[in-house]
Design an enzyme around this catalytic site. Sequence first.
Site, PDB file in Angstrom:
ATOM      1  N   LYS A  48       0.831  -1.195   0.000  1.00 50.62           N
ATOM      2  CA  LYS A  48       0.000   0.000   0.000  1.00 50.62           C
ATOM      3  C   LYS A  48       0.873   1.255   0.000  1.00 50.62           C
ATOM      4  CE  LYS A  48      -3.819  -0.626   2.216  1.00 50.62           C
ATOM      5  NZ  LYS A  48      -4.501  -0.970   3.477  1.00 50.62           N
ATOM      6  N   ARG A  60      -3.421   2.741   8.470  1.00 44.53           N
ATOM      7  CA  ARG A  60      -3.728   1.653   7.545  1.00 44.53           C
ATOM      8  C   ARG A  60      -2.631   0.590   7.535  1.00 44.53           C
ATOM      9  NH1 ARG A  60      -4.584   4.561   1.915  1.00 44.53           N
ATOM     10  NH2 ARG A  60      -5.835   2.689   1.520  1.00 44.53           N
ATOM     11  N   GLY A  68      -8.141  -6.931   3.246  1.00 47.67           N
ATOM     12  CA  GLY A  68      -9.078  -7.007   4.363  1.00 47.67           C
ATOM     13  C   GLY A  68      -8.644  -7.896   5.509  1.00 47.67           C
ATOM     14  N   MET A 126      -6.002  -7.537   7.541  1.00 40.39           N
ATOM     15  CA  MET A 126      -5.537  -6.805   8.717  1.00 40.39           C
ATOM     16  C   MET A 126      -6.397  -5.548   8.879  1.00 40.39           C
ATOM     17  SD  MET A 126      -1.539  -7.413   8.301  1.00 40.39           S
ATOM     18  CE  MET A 126      -1.650  -6.807   6.660  1.00 40.39           C
ATOM     19  N   ARG A 160      -2.930  -1.263  -6.694  1.00 49.20           N
ATOM     20  CA  ARG A 160      -2.130  -2.495  -6.693  1.00 49.20           C
ATOM     21  C   ARG A 160      -2.475  -3.267  -7.954  1.00 49.20           C
ATOM     22  NH1 ARG A 160      -5.689  -4.458  -1.746  1.00 49.20           N
ATOM     23  NH2 ARG A 160      -7.624  -4.774  -2.860  1.00 49.20           N
ATOM     24  N   HIS A 218     -15.834  -8.181  -0.748  1.00 48.88           N
ATOM     25  CA  HIS A 218     -14.894  -9.165  -0.209  1.00 48.88           C
ATOM     26  C   HIS A 218     -15.110 -10.543  -0.837  1.00 48.88           C
ATOM     27  CE1 HIS A 218     -13.595 -12.166   2.828  1.00 48.88           C
ATOM     28  NE2 HIS A 218     -12.543 -11.361   2.903  1.00 48.88           N
ATOM     29  N   ARG A 253      -1.703 -45.996 -17.036  1.00 52.17           N
ATOM     30  CA  ARG A 253      -1.830 -46.974 -15.950  1.00 52.17           C
ATOM     31  C   ARG A 253      -2.731 -48.113 -16.405  1.00 52.17           C
ATOM     32  NH1 ARG A 253      -2.139 -41.786 -12.444  1.00 52.17           N
ATOM     33  NH2 ARG A 253      -3.410 -41.337 -14.255  1.00 52.17           N
ATOM     34  N   GLU A 278      11.073 -44.671  -8.292  1.00 54.77           N
ATOM     35  CA  GLU A 278      10.113 -44.184  -7.292  1.00 54.77           C
ATOM     36  C   GLU A 278      10.387 -44.723  -5.902  1.00 54.77           C
ATOM     37  OE1 GLU A 278       6.121 -45.368  -8.281  1.00 54.77           O
ATOM     38  OE2 GLU A 278       6.790 -47.242  -9.158  1.00 54.77           O
ATOM     39  N   SER A 311      11.544 -43.015 -15.573  1.00 57.28           N
ATOM     40  CA  SER A 311      10.446 -42.075 -15.352  1.00 57.28           C
ATOM     41  C   SER A 311      10.303 -41.927 -13.842  1.00 57.28           C
ATOM     42  CB  SER A 311       9.155 -42.594 -15.969  1.00 57.28           C
ATOM     43  OG  SER A 311       8.133 -41.659 -15.753  1.00 57.28           O
ATOM     44  N   GLY A 367       8.675 -41.450 -10.617  1.00 62.04           N
ATOM     45  CA  GLY A 367       7.342 -41.485 -10.023  1.00 62.04           C
ATOM     46  C   GLY A 367       7.409 -40.705  -8.729  1.00 62.04           C
ATOM     47  N   ASN A 382       5.247 -39.323  -6.859  1.00 62.03           N
ATOM     48  CA  ASN A 382       4.277 -39.542  -5.779  1.00 62.03           C
ATOM     49  C   ASN A 382       4.858 -40.510  -4.755  1.00 62.03           C
ATOM     50  OD1 ASN A 382       2.572 -37.963  -7.235  1.00 62.03           O
ATOM     51  ND2 ASN A 382       1.235 -39.624  -7.910  1.00 62.03           N
ATOM     52  N   ASP A 383       5.238 -41.719  -5.251  1.00 60.94           N
ATOM     53  CA  ASP A 383       5.804 -42.701  -4.328  1.00 60.94           C
ATOM     54  C   ASP A 383       7.141 -42.232  -3.799  1.00 60.94           C
ATOM     55  OD1 ASP A 383       4.166 -44.979  -3.766  1.00 60.94           O
ATOM     56  OD2 ASP A 383       4.190 -45.395  -5.918  1.00 60.94           O
ATOM     57  N   CYS A 422       6.558 -38.481 -13.978  1.00 64.34           N
ATOM     58  CA  CYS A 422       5.141 -38.754 -14.203  1.00 64.34           C
ATOM     59  C   CYS A 422       4.299 -38.675 -12.930  1.00 64.34           C
ATOM     60  CB  CYS A 422       4.954 -40.097 -14.878  1.00 64.34           C
ATOM     61  SG  CYS A 422       5.431 -41.481 -13.846  1.00 64.34           S
ATOM     62  N   TYR A 429      11.429 -34.723 -20.310  1.00 67.00           N
ATOM     63  CA  TYR A 429      10.000 -34.423 -20.398  1.00 67.00           C
ATOM     64  C   TYR A 429       9.313 -34.551 -19.039  1.00 67.00           C
ATOM     65  CZ  TYR A 429       9.175 -39.480 -20.337  1.00 67.00           C
ATOM     66  OH  TYR A 429       9.129 -40.799 -19.965  1.00 67.00           O
TER      67      TYR A 429
HETATM   68  P1  ADP Z   1      -7.788  -2.389   3.177  1.00 65.86           P
HETATM   69  O1  ADP Z   1      -6.376  -2.809   3.180  1.00 65.86           O
HETATM   70  O2  ADP Z   1      -8.678  -3.245   3.974  1.00 65.86           O
HETATM   71  O3  ADP Z   1      -8.281  -2.093   1.798  1.00 65.86           O
HETATM   72  P2  ADP Z   1      -7.429   0.428   3.535  1.00 65.86           P
HETATM   73  O4  ADP Z   1      -6.295   0.881   4.351  1.00 65.86           O
HETATM   74  O5  ADP Z   1      -7.244   0.510   2.072  1.00 65.86           O
HETATM   75  O6  ADP Z   1      -7.828  -1.022   3.996  1.00 65.86           O
HETATM   76  O7  ADP Z   1      -8.689   1.260   3.969  1.00 65.86           O
HETATM   77  C1  ADP Z   1      -9.972   0.946   3.545  1.00 65.86           C
HETATM   78  C2  ADP Z   1     -10.642   2.129   2.953  1.00 65.86           C
HETATM   79  O8  ADP Z   1     -10.634   3.225   3.852  1.00 65.86           O
HETATM   80  C3  ADP Z   1      -9.963   2.683   1.710  1.00 65.86           C
HETATM   81  O9  ADP Z   1     -10.402   2.022   0.581  1.00 65.86           O
HETATM   82  C4  ADP Z   1     -10.405   4.109   1.695  1.00 65.86           C
HETATM   83  O10 ADP Z   1     -11.598   4.228   0.987  1.00 65.86           O
HETATM   84  C5  ADP Z   1     -10.606   4.420   3.141  1.00 65.86           C
HETATM   85  N1  ADP Z   1      -9.488   5.275   3.562  1.00 65.86           N
HETATM   86  C6  ADP Z   1      -8.285   4.898   4.014  1.00 65.86           C
HETATM   87  N2  ADP Z   1      -7.508   5.979   4.264  1.00 65.86           N
HETATM   88  C7  ADP Z   1      -8.252   7.070   3.975  1.00 65.86           C
HETATM   89  C8  ADP Z   1      -8.018   8.477   4.012  1.00 65.86           C
HETATM   90  N3  ADP Z   1      -6.848   8.974   4.398  1.00 65.86           N
HETATM   91  N4  ADP Z   1      -9.029   9.277   3.637  1.00 65.86           N
HETATM   92  C9  ADP Z   1     -10.218   8.770   3.248  1.00 65.86           C
HETATM   93  N5  ADP Z   1     -10.501   7.467   3.190  1.00 65.86           N
HETATM   94  C10 ADP Z   1      -9.529   6.626   3.541  1.00 65.86           C
HETATM   95 MG    MG Z   2       4.023 -45.472  -7.880  1.00 64.50          MG
HETATM   96 MG    MG Z   3      -7.740  -0.813   0.550  1.00 66.19          MG
END
Ligand code: ADP
Ligand code: MG
Ligand code: MG
Length: 867
Positions: free
Chosen positions: A22, A93, A102, A104, A336, A452, A558, A733, A752, A754, A756-757, A819, A838
């Site tokens: 980020k 953040r 989402g 953390m 990203r 999500h 086989r 194998e 060849s 094997g 798995n074994d 294989c 191969y």
């Molecule tokens: P996640 O990693 O879960 O996407 P973010 O850190 O991106 O969490 O935060 C989630 C949302 O919070 C962002 O998509 C953004 O819309 C909002 N946000 C984060 N920082 C700011 C900020 N400085 N001003 C306004 N909105 C923010």
């Molecule tokens: Mg075998």
């Molecule tokens: Mg985000």
Amino acid sequence: MESRVFLLSEAQGLSKELLGGKGYGLVAMSGAGLPVPPALIVTTEACRQYLKRGEVPGLWEEVEAKMAALEGLTGKRFGQGEGKTPPLLVSVRSGAPVSMPGMMDTILNLGLTLEGVEALARAAENPRFAWDTFRRLLAMYGEVVLGEKAEVFEGMLAALKAERRVEADTALSAEDLEELSFRYLRHLEARGTPFPMDPWAQLFAAIEAVFRSWLNPRARTYRRIYGIPEDLGTAVVVQAMVYGNLGEDSGTGVGFTRSPVTGEKRLYGEYLRNAQGEDVVAGIRTPEPLERLQDYAPALYAELLEVAERLERHFRDMQDFEFTVEKGRLYLLQTRSGKRTAKAAVRIAVEMAEEGLISKEEAVLRVEANALPGLLKPSVDRDKAPKPLLKGLPASPGAASGHAVFSNEGAERLNAQGLPTILIRPETTPEDITGMYLSRGILTARGGLTSHAAVVARGLGVPAVVGAEVLRVYPEEGRAVVDGVEIREGDLLTLDGSTGEIYLGAVPLVEAEGEALLQKLLSWAEPFRRLGVRANADTPEDARRARAFGAEGIGLCRTEHMFFQEERLPWVRRLILAQTEEEEREALEELFRFQKEDFKEILRAMDGLPVTVRLLDPPLHEFLPPLAELEEAVKAGNGEAARLLERAKALQEANPMLGFRGVRLLLLRPAIFRMQLKALLEAAKELKEEGLDPHPEVMVPLVADPKEVERARLLAEELFAQYGPIPFGTMIETPRAALLAGEIAPLVDFFSFGTNDLTQMTFGLSRDDAGKFLPRYVEEGLFPFDPTERLDEKGVGKLLRLAVEEGRRANPRLKLGLCGEHGGEAGSVRFVAELLDYTSASPYRVLTARLAAAQAGLRRAPLPVYR
Ligand code: ADP
Ligand code: MG
Ligand code: MG
């Protein structure tokens, strides 16, 4: 001392490992002149130190110094308003070096106190906005830092709405939100975790909480599923707030520069008016498609198009970006490389190369080879399907049938019984990751295509339908209702993530067709591939399919699967029961006819290409009914069953995997060996007479000693004298065969591996039982990955290398193949790409093997993975 806190402008050129994904994206965007609110970044190094020692000496002084710079940049004071100037508020953040959406925590509006609310209301001339901002802070801080459950705050909000008889949050007045804020404050006070009315105390506690969120259970689970190292740590971004909740000319959204579902080049995304970011990402309110902006905010839409263009030119990849609009002004908050379906990955790579944005070689390297089977996902056969029960948004392609479940526990329970599941939720949150991972399909009632559920499902390659709003889901009661139809746990459903349709019961599916764009990508890749790619195929259909996917032969056919077919099993059983040579011969003659026909059809399908046939591998008792069943039959007075039972008891083994099977059986029952090889040679002869060009090869399984190979070769030579020779090889194998490869190699034309074994015996574990502990081993970080899925380079790979070296030295003409199941796994293919001649993969994985082998040839570097 090394600095651990940087302003965006100071962080140019620092690594993603240090800044987190980020932070890195924000630095790049602000460097490229895109509008990004000022921010500081606390490095992952600080997090690692904190997690190790529980504190980072001197960190707060550094943060204070950079906050002063942030105050300078924004012209506001942290937590303190003055006249018309509102207080500076920040978001805190999380952001790891690899994206874990989402998983953390993030806190918005930090720095606000009761005094600050007054100042904010005054400056914005909008008390409602100020209290809305405060109550959001209290709920997020209460959850992330003070450890209260999110549902408690949601419950109090819902209660207030009920009291006021309103549906939407936006219908609450300034006074309502003030009342809500005080209820939150009193609640936190009462549970002994009062909210600190001090901006700095809030800031430091929030940074620590984000550090700690690296270790929360859902983040750990996510890292295990995606193989992300445990020791990276998260960076923390502290960023000046911009407000999407300032009215109808404000809002927040998520955009993709191309469709993450199909790869089509167009702006794709969602927008929510008068809201803060968390509302979109959490899928709590269903947002509107970005296109709608064209109607009421055309200038903003045009600006977003321009931003998308610039982001792609800068990052040279499809971007997934988050933005906020404050009173008509656009701010970028995150970017990203976007997660995408396999289909989108291929289309984007090919089209970007054609647009000249990336080279063809880069396009080849961009596609995750392990995801290709996802391109071949089936869909519902619409000609045979009934009317769908309901329709939602098509969020992740592919169709699947499964039993409805409503929780992680439900998914675990049914999967433990071997039942595939479809997870149904109102919406998903990171807590649901286990259920999502275990299920064949995901269905939600709320949330959009960037919710999500949608994002995670695409990442997992699990079909998903989201935002099916007519559906009412009651997870606690384990049921959902649509149009008076009730769905309960265990009910069978079919879900099509390409169309968004849901059907009751199991509906017929159809296979996907080949992809023109994939063919193009592979045509760019092929010149770089040195490793041959064959298929593991036991039937003519599999052989044909594999050939259509580009297999250059069969590396493993086989023969025992042919024995299991219904009309043959009685003859196999007679063979096992035979008392006299006469009886044995009779049974073998019958089986000979079946096998010859099977071999003919497979050789025909692979005409002109090599087909490696492995002689009988499993122990004989596998062809007998289970003991319990036989005992029943004997009780019922069945005479044949009595004889079978007696034999079954005699053949019973404590550890069949290590028992009387493979070459051991073939050498001690040579009539079986002769019958199989003769059927193969005869089949080839007849095809040649038809004018075809068959290339059979024969190999013996499970050898551990050169003597076994010598004896098997002698048996084969008898028939070669009559029919002419074909390539004769052995599987490697057992660890002993690998160790003695130098002695075995002169006796054969090919090895060849094997794997798995070889993996099971090298580790001393059985794949059938390892499910009880291997996943936990990986979770606990004892193994970096599951060695039954991906070849263990360190140990098993060492045996492989040794056998290759000694084998080649002893027999320079030796051909080398692989294989095992690993033959179609990209990482394993990469490992053997330079080592062997191969690899052989299951038909659907032939594409993966081809691409991975080309990628290995192109650059012996890690494959890019979209996260
Ligand atoms: P996640 O990693 O879960 O996407 P973010 O850190 O991106 O969490 O935060 C989630 C949302 O919070 C962002 O998509 C953004 O819309 C909002 N946000 C984060 N920082 C700011 C900020 N400085 N001003 C306004 N909105 C923010
Ligand atoms: Mg075998
Ligand atoms: Mg985000």
